[in-house]
Design an enzyme around this catalytic site. Structure first.
Site, PDB file in Angstrom:
ATOM      1  N   SER A 288       0.863  -1.193   0.000  1.00  0.00           N
ATOM      2  CA  SER A 288       0.000   0.000   0.000  1.00  0.00           C
ATOM      3  C   SER A 288       0.894   1.234   0.000  1.00  0.00           C
ATOM      4  O   SER A 288       1.086   1.885   1.033  1.00  0.00           O
ATOM      5  CB  SER A 288      -0.911  -0.008   1.236  1.00  0.00           C
ATOM      6  N   GLU A 318       5.045 -14.866  21.125  1.00  0.00           N
ATOM      7  CA  GLU A 318       4.436 -13.806  20.320  1.00  0.00           C
ATOM      8  C   GLU A 318       2.908 -13.892  20.327  1.00  0.00           C
ATOM      9  O   GLU A 318       2.243 -13.220  19.532  1.00  0.00           O
ATOM     10  CB  GLU A 318       4.976 -13.858  18.888  1.00  0.00           C
TER      11      GLU A 318
END
Length: 366
Positions: A288, A318
């Site tokens: 993007s 995580e």
């Protein structure tokens, strides 16, 4: 004026210049009774009676230089006695802390990390006088990854149809970093060269900085099926998506010092418990470019995918909770075409497989 002895990353002239903001020269010196070892965030000193730590002695640095060095090192320097060709001298040294028993090699470090660290030092020093000196330590892995992304960006994409940017085509008037955590936001006031040759007015642009990433879809050409994963994603959640679990490729951020192919091979083990070797790059692109620095490297791995290969995975540290899904390429294409596979790298890879699956299957048959 103050004299300093550098034995670690600041011994490398591009890093030292990035920290000080100007070039300096020095001469060789050694620190007796000290050994340079690998530390938690870089090289550190540990006492060793017969050792001599080599390094660089730089004399005549100013108080302003010292303040910049303190910021980079996030610590205080202490006076120590050195050995030089002209005899013993005293200089300030940043000893560091938390050392291991593994010797640190300056020469190996320069080959593997010198340029990345010099880029990282520039980022760290942008926070001088703004962020506390310890702020960059918590973000160091991300800062190193950001620096490596910048190095890759210099050579990543062909330049045949696009115009070639010249120095001065983008003029930065001011730069800020209003948010800096694991990711960061950089804000620029800038002007850019327009196609008629004139400069644009000053515009304000903000960019989300996340580092580069790599994605992988394992493909079994014999069974004509793939392994994809499903997991919770905060982006869809923040957008208001009532189903923020997405089906997507195996993926991960490219760690500093790591190449994209190694990233996907590592992530295949972490996220899917899968070891792959025949890994083929199919595409690379900005996800993007109007708002993000993220650059993606997409891969397909040719491998065996038996019925029991799909499992749950992810790194506990995580907080990853990942489910593996086996599906035929036809089902993958249906997923993408229906809109349920609303993930950019998944769409790209699915379309690539639609174009190339017959050739891949033919290679296997031969």
């Amino acid at each position: 004026m103050t004299d300093f002895f550098f034995y670690g990353t600041l011994r490398y002239p591009p890093v030292l210049e990035a920290v000080l903001g100007h070039p300096v020269s020095g001469r060789a010196a050694r620190l007796p009774g000290q050994r340079v070892v690998v530390g938690d965030t870089g090289p550190v000193l540990v006492g060793a009676e017969a050792a001599l730590a080599p390094g660089l002695l730089v004399t005549g640095l100013s108080e302003a230089d010292r303040a910049r060095l303190d910021h980079y090192e996030a610590g205080e320097a202490m006076p120590m006695t050195l050995e030089t060709e002209r005899g013993r001298v005293k200089a300030l040294v940043y000893p560091g802390g938390g050392g291991s028993d593994h010797d640190w090699s300056f020469e190996d470090w320069v080959d593997d990390w010198g340029n990345i660290t010099a880029e990282t030092a520039r980022d760290i020093m942008r926070g001088f006088g703004i962020n506390p000196p310890t702020a960059h330590l918590a973000r160091l892995p991300m800062l190193l990854g950001r620096a490596h992304s910048r190095i890759r960006a210099a050579d990543d994409m062909p330049r045949e149809s696009r115009g070639v940017a010249d120095p001065g085509d983008v003029e930065v008037i001011a730069a800020r970093e209003p948010y800096a955590h694991f990711f960061s936001v950089e804000e620029y006031d800038l002007r850019f060269r327009r196609f008629d040759g004139t400069m644009s007015p000053v515009v304000n642009r903000a960019v989300f900085v996340s580092g580069d990433a790599a994605t992988l879809v394992p493909y079994d050409p014999v069974r004509d099926r793939v392994l994809v994963i499903e997991q919770f994603r905060p982006g869809p959640f923040a957008r208001g998506d009532r189903q923020p679990w997405l089906i997507e490729p195996i993926a991960g951020r490219i760690d500093a010092g790591e190449d994209p192919r190694s990233t996907v091979m590592r992530e295949a083990v972490e996220e899917a418990g899968l070891n792959v070797s025949d890994v083929r790059e199919i595409m690379r692109y900005y996800s993007s470019p109007g708002t993000m620095t993220e650059f993606l490297y997409c891969f397909v791995a040719l491998c065996d995918l038996p019925d029991d290969v799909a499992q749950t995975g992810g790194l506990v540290e995580e907080a990853e909770d990942i489910r593996g899904l086996l599906m035929s390429v036809d089902d993958l294409l249906k997923l993408v075409n229906s809109g349920e596979g609303a993930n950019g790298p998944l769409v790209v890879t699915a379309q690539w497989l639609a174009l190339n699956r017959d050739a891949l299957r033919g290679q296997t048959e031969n």
